[in-house]
Write a protein that holds these residues in place. Structure first.
Motif, PDB file in Angstrom:
ATOM      1  N   PHE A   1      38.272  61.750  43.614  1.00 51.37           N
ATOM      2  CA  PHE A   1      38.381  60.629  44.546  1.00 51.37           C
ATOM      3  C   PHE A   1      39.143  59.483  43.894  1.00 51.37           C
ATOM      4  CE2 PHE A   1      37.132  56.799  46.673  1.00 51.37           C
ATOM      5  CZ  PHE A   1      36.853  57.149  47.991  1.00 51.37           C
ATOM      6  N   ARG A   2      38.809  59.203  42.640  1.00 55.72           N
ATOM      7  CA  ARG A   2      39.439  58.097  41.923  1.00 55.72           C
ATOM      8  C   ARG A   2      40.928  58.326  41.739  1.00 55.72           C
ATOM      9  NH1 ARG A   2      40.681  57.371  36.542  1.00 55.72           N
ATOM     10  NH2 ARG A   2      39.676  59.351  36.007  1.00 55.72           N
TER      11      ARG A   2
ATOM     12  N   ASP B   1      35.209  32.299  37.342  1.00 52.99           N
ATOM     13  CA  ASP B   1      34.427  31.684  38.422  1.00 52.99           C
ATOM     14  C   ASP B   1      34.765  32.347  39.744  1.00 52.99           C
ATOM     15  OD1 ASP B   1      32.856  30.062  39.945  1.00 52.99           O
ATOM     16  OD2 ASP B   1      33.959  28.213  39.566  1.00 52.99           O
ATOM     17  N   THR B   2      34.075  33.451  40.042  1.00 51.00           N
ATOM     18  CA  THR B   2      34.297  34.189  41.282  1.00 51.00           C
ATOM     19  C   THR B   2      33.047  34.122  42.150  1.00 51.00           C
ATOM     20  OG1 THR B   2      33.617  36.213  40.127  1.00 51.00           O
ATOM     21  CG2 THR B   2      35.992  35.810  40.356  1.00 51.00           C
ATOM     22  N   ASP B   3      33.273  34.110  43.456  1.00 54.72           N
ATOM     23  CA  ASP B   3      32.143  34.161  44.386  1.00 54.72           C
ATOM     24  C   ASP B   3      31.657  35.591  44.575  1.00 54.72           C
ATOM     25  OD1 ASP B   3      31.933  31.279  45.449  1.00 54.72           O
ATOM     26  OD2 ASP B   3      34.070  31.717  45.598  1.00 54.72           O
ATOM     27  N   GLN B   4      32.586  36.512  44.617  1.00 48.03           N
ATOM     28  CA  GLN B   4      32.267  37.937  44.655  1.00 48.03           C
ATOM     29  C   GLN B   4      33.347  38.661  43.871  1.00 48.03           C
ATOM     30  OE1 GLN B   4      29.655  39.603  46.141  1.00 48.03           O
ATOM     31  NE2 GLN B   4      28.721  37.716  46.897  1.00 48.03           N
ATOM     32  N   VAL B   5      32.958  39.674  43.092  1.00 47.03           N
ATOM     33  CA  VAL B   5      33.929  40.475  42.370  1.00 47.03           C
ATOM     34  C   VAL B   5      33.389  41.897  42.271  1.00 47.03           C
ATOM     35  CG1 VAL B   5      32.981  39.746  40.122  1.00 47.03           C
ATOM     36  CG2 VAL B   5      35.296  40.698  40.251  1.00 47.03           C
ATOM     37  N   TYR B   6      34.239  42.869  42.599  1.00 46.52           N
ATOM     38  CA  TYR B   6      33.826  44.271  42.603  1.00 46.52           C
ATOM     39  C   TYR B   6      34.927  45.143  42.021  1.00 46.52           C
ATOM     40  CZ  TYR B   6      30.142  42.828  45.857  1.00 46.52           C
ATOM     41  OH  TYR B   6      29.062  42.213  46.427  1.00 46.52           O
ATOM     42  N   TRP B   7      34.505  46.251  41.422  1.00 44.45           N
ATOM     43  CA  TRP B   7      35.447  47.250  40.935  1.00 44.45           C
ATOM     44  C   TRP B   7      34.793  48.622  40.987  1.00 44.45           C
ATOM     45  CZ3 TRP B   7      33.181  43.508  37.881  1.00 44.45           C
ATOM     46  CH2 TRP B   7      32.256  43.957  36.936  1.00 44.45           C
ATOM     47  N   TRP B   8      35.630  49.642  40.961  1.00 46.41           N
ATOM     48  CA  TRP B   8      35.146  51.022  41.011  1.00 46.41           C
ATOM     49  C   TRP B   8      34.581  51.431  39.660  1.00 46.41           C
ATOM     50  CZ3 TRP B   8      34.547  54.852  44.575  1.00 46.41           C
ATOM     51  CH2 TRP B   8      34.343  56.150  44.086  1.00 46.41           C
ATOM     52  N   LYS B   9      33.434  52.081  39.715  1.00 46.13           N
ATOM     53  CA  LYS B   9      32.840  52.664  38.512  1.00 46.13           C
ATOM     54  C   LYS B   9      31.989  53.859  38.914  1.00 46.13           C
ATOM     55  CE  LYS B   9      30.005  51.677  34.441  1.00 46.13           C
ATOM     56  NZ  LYS B   9      29.175  50.651  33.730  1.00 46.13           N
ATOM     57  N   GLY B  10      32.299  55.002  38.335  1.00 44.58           N
ATOM     58  CA  GLY B  10      31.495  56.196  38.608  1.00 44.58           C
ATOM     59  C   GLY B  10      31.711  56.752  39.998  1.00 44.58           C
ATOM     60  N   LYS B  11      30.828  56.376  40.930  1.00 46.10           N
ATOM     61  CA  LYS B  11      30.907  56.906  42.293  1.00 46.10           C
ATOM     62  C   LYS B  11      30.939  55.813  43.350  1.00 46.10           C
ATOM     63  CE  LYS B  11      28.535  61.251  41.154  1.00 46.10           C
ATOM     64  NZ  LYS B  11      27.433  62.168  41.502  1.00 46.10           N
ATOM     65  N   GLY B  12      31.241  54.601  42.939  1.00 45.77           N
ATOM     66  CA  GLY B  12      31.282  53.522  43.915  1.00 45.77           C
ATOM     67  C   GLY B  12      31.647  52.209  43.259  1.00 45.77           C
ATOM     68  N   PHE B  13      31.527  51.131  44.030  1.00 45.33           N
ATOM     69  CA  PHE B  13      31.903  49.799  43.552  1.00 45.33           C
ATOM     70  C   PHE B  13      30.689  49.083  42.966  1.00 45.33           C
ATOM     71  CE2 PHE B  13      35.266  50.779  46.577  1.00 45.33           C
ATOM     72  CZ  PHE B  13      36.386  50.378  45.874  1.00 45.33           C
ATOM     73  N   VAL B  14      30.914  48.407  41.843  1.00 43.70           N
ATOM     74  CA  VAL B  14      29.869  47.666  41.153  1.00 43.70           C
ATOM     75  C   VAL B  14      30.358  46.244  40.938  1.00 43.70           C
ATOM     76  CG1 VAL B  14      28.991  49.741  40.012  1.00 43.70           C
ATOM     77  CG2 VAL B  14      30.701  48.307  38.846  1.00 43.70           C
ATOM     78  N   THR B  15      29.448  45.382  40.442  1.00 42.28           N
ATOM     79  CA  THR B  15      29.800  43.994  40.195  1.00 42.28           C
ATOM     80  C   THR B  15      29.309  43.586  38.810  1.00 42.28           C
ATOM     81  OG1 THR B  15      29.764  41.749  41.131  1.00 42.28           O
ATOM     82  CG2 THR B  15      27.711  43.025  41.264  1.00 42.28           C
ATOM     83  N   LEU B  16      29.406  42.319  38.488  1.00 45.91           N
ATOM     84  CA  LEU B  16      29.027  41.817  37.180  1.00 45.91           C
ATOM     85  C   LEU B  16      27.544  42.026  36.899  1.00 45.91           C
ATOM     86  CD1 LEU B  16      30.984  38.451  37.288  1.00 45.91           C
ATOM     87  CD2 LEU B  16      31.445  40.322  35.693  1.00 45.91           C
TER      88      LEU B  16
END
Length: 565
Positions: free
Chosen positions: A266-267, A189-204
């Motif tokens: 970069f990663r 139960d998150t209001d916002q969640v992000y992680w790095w994938k490929g070339k930037g940040f993504v979410t669910l």
């Protein structure tokens, strides 16, 4: 609100922990769930309005001690608070996913269900039988090489979820360089969640990135388009700036110059942590964190130290530069919170430690360090035992690497399974690389450990990682200083995951403006973090919900644990 399905999984597992445990195959369902007790919160007048939980992936106590005198930024500030240099990820499976699952749940992997970064589930209908810890296997598509990221395997709530259950106005935000870092700290139960994938940040899947994440990705795209110069080498890093060859890979002298378009470069560099922290600050503004009537939670998992450690080891110029830049980035992050006038408290720890490459260790008085031999692999065991029992060797024994959990093919009858496990143990114990092999039955029969984690036996460390839903038929533990990478390759020359203290010990530091700082060298556990933070913000969690205990963070006659200590 906290999802009913998640509550059921957590409740069922609380019930399972008080019942006798017996060996079980990975597909066994949990017992029927009881209801979860109500949680309440009485926010103390002096409670912080924002809790910031930071995990530095692969930040061992050894690395912390080695560089502590060099820190001048954020890490230096945190050392003026409550410092526990001998924190423990006390379990045996010292990997990213299980480690992150302990930090904000207050539970060991035996209860979080996250026994490793991945495990074998032979009941999976689509795709490989290997299940990633942050993957929703129910959403696999035939032929797809991608997966749907999800915290579905996490069996217990995180602190942010408890906070939202007590008061839905609380915000629960998580950001990381890895999906498993964000999802294991944020939870379901998150209001916002992000992680790095490929070339930037993504979410669910199913969520649209917010404006701040989009803005952060635009900044990253500009950097990738033009590249960036190498980082300066601090003078004290000079002795680390030396080429060392591991197989066909040479490491030790990379200063992280970034070629245009090199997203992987970069990663695997300090730039990823800087971008993650910049996004975290933007999310503080976007979500108005720390400005409401009840405390909010911001979980930040910084992944570059782990990527650098795997790609180059822990003792080259790369790690020295990474830690120097991380310290500066953390300093800027905390200064940004200061400028916003937010009353915040910080905890910083790590998901596991790390170990250097044997090739460099041989030059530094650890001649016994080695890479694991091929006889420890599941393939070698399958070949030997298949011949012995007249069975097809393919897939007879399954594993996700030459250490940790191993599974037997599911179509074997129980009597034969027991004999194969016994024979596999006997074969493995002839290897010069193996310290101990434990069957699931032996681990399940071991009481859940208590007391100071540095004194735990190997069986007790394995018990803290064992969950009958996901764990294997036996566990292989390599000898101290044996690295579970038979052949080094670009990006993967060193690793972690052992039951030894260089992988288990991590620093834990709490900081808040004006607090009475102190240093406590005695061992504590990362599962102590969640109950300590819950007490700090007046969150009343049902008794028995945590494996950890509350740590009194006052450093004086007052007690931040109150009556719940």
């Amino acid at each position: 609100m906290f999802r009913v399905k998640t509550l059921a999984r957590f409740s069922s597992f609380l019930l399972a922990t008080v019942l006798p445990l017996a060996p079980a195959i990975a597909q066994e369902a949990p017992p029927p769930p009881p209801s979860l007790p109500i949680v309440s919160q009485q926010v103390p007048q002096n409670a912080p309005r924002l809790v910031v939980a930071i995990s530095i992936d692969q930040f061992s106590s050894d690395i912390f001690a080695q560089y502590r005198q060099r820190f001048t930024g954020g890490l230096a500030r945190l050392t003026t608070g409550a410092v526990f240099p001998a924190g423990y990820q006390s379990h045996a499976a010292t990997e990213t996913c299980p480690g992150h699952s302990t930090i904000l749940t207050g539970n060991r992997p035996a209860h979080t269900g996250i026994i490793a970064n991945s495990w074998i589930d032979q009941s999976v209908a689509v795709g490989p039988k290997q299940v990633y810890c942050a993957e929703d296997t129910g959403k696999r598509a035939a032929g797809s090489k991608d997966y749907v990221a999800s915290p579905i395997h996490l069996l217990v709530p995180t602190l942010g979820e408890w906070m939202k259950r007590a008061n839905p106005a609380a915000r629960n935000i998580a950001v990381s360089g890895k999906d498993r870092g964000a999802l294991m700290m944020g939870g379901h139960d998150t209001d916002q969640v992000y992680w790095w994938k490929g070339k930037g940040f993504v979410t669910l899947a199913g969520r649209e990135p917010g404006p701040t994440a989009i803005a952060q990705n635009v900044e990253i795209a500009r950097t990738l388009a033009k590249g960036a110069p190498a980082f300066p080498l601090p003078a004290y890093c000079g002795r680390n700036d030396r080429a060392v060859t591991a197989g066909e890979v040479t490491v030790g002298t990379n200063h992280f110059a970034l070629k245009a378009g090199d997203a992987d470069g970069f990663r695997i560099s300090p730039r990823l942590d800087r971008a993650t922290l910049d996004l975290a600050v933007k999310l503080v503004d976007e979500q108005k964190l720390g400005r409401g009537a009840v405390p909010d939670l911001l979980a930040v998992s910084l992944s570059a130290t782990d990527y650098v450690g795997h790609a180059t080891g822990t003792e080259g110029a790369e790690m020295c530069i990474q830690l120097a830049q991380l310290d500066l980035a953390l300093g800027d992050f905390l200064a940004s919170l200061d400028k916003r006038g937010i009353d915040y408290a910080v905890v910083l720890t790590a998901d596991h430690g790390g170990f250097d490459i044997p090739e460099r260790l041989h030059e530094q008085a650890l001649e016994k360090s080695a890479r694991v031999g091929p006889e420890v692999s599941a393939e070698a065991l399958s070949e030997a035992l298949g011949k012995r029992y007249g069975l097809a060797p393919k897939g007879l024994i399954l594993a996700d690497g030459p250490a940790g959990d191993y599974w037997l093919r599911k179509d074997l009858d129980e009597g034969l399974r027991g004999r194969i496990v016994d024979d596999a143990k006997a074969i493995l114990m002839t290897s010069p690389y193996v310290e101990k092999v434990l069957s699931a039955a032996e681990i399940a029969a071991t009481p859940m450990p208590s007391g100071s984690p540095e004194t735990w036996t190997l069986a007790e460390r394995a018990r803290a990682s064992y969950n009958p839903l996901h764990s294997g038929d036996f566990v292989v533990m390599l000898k101290r200083s044996v690295v579970a990478i038979p052949t080094p390759r670009a990006g993967y020359v060193a690793t972690h995951g052992s039951p030894w203290d260089y992988d288990r010990r991590v620093p834990i530091m709490f900081w808040r403006k004006g607090m009475n700082g102190f240093e406590q060298p005695s061992a504590v556990e990362t599962v102590d973090i969640a109950p300590s933070l819950a007490a700090l913000i007046g969150l009343k969690i049902p008794q028995g919900a945590f494996d950890g205990r509350c740590l009194d963070l006052d450093g004086g006659p007052a007690n931040t644990c109150g009556a719940g200590k």
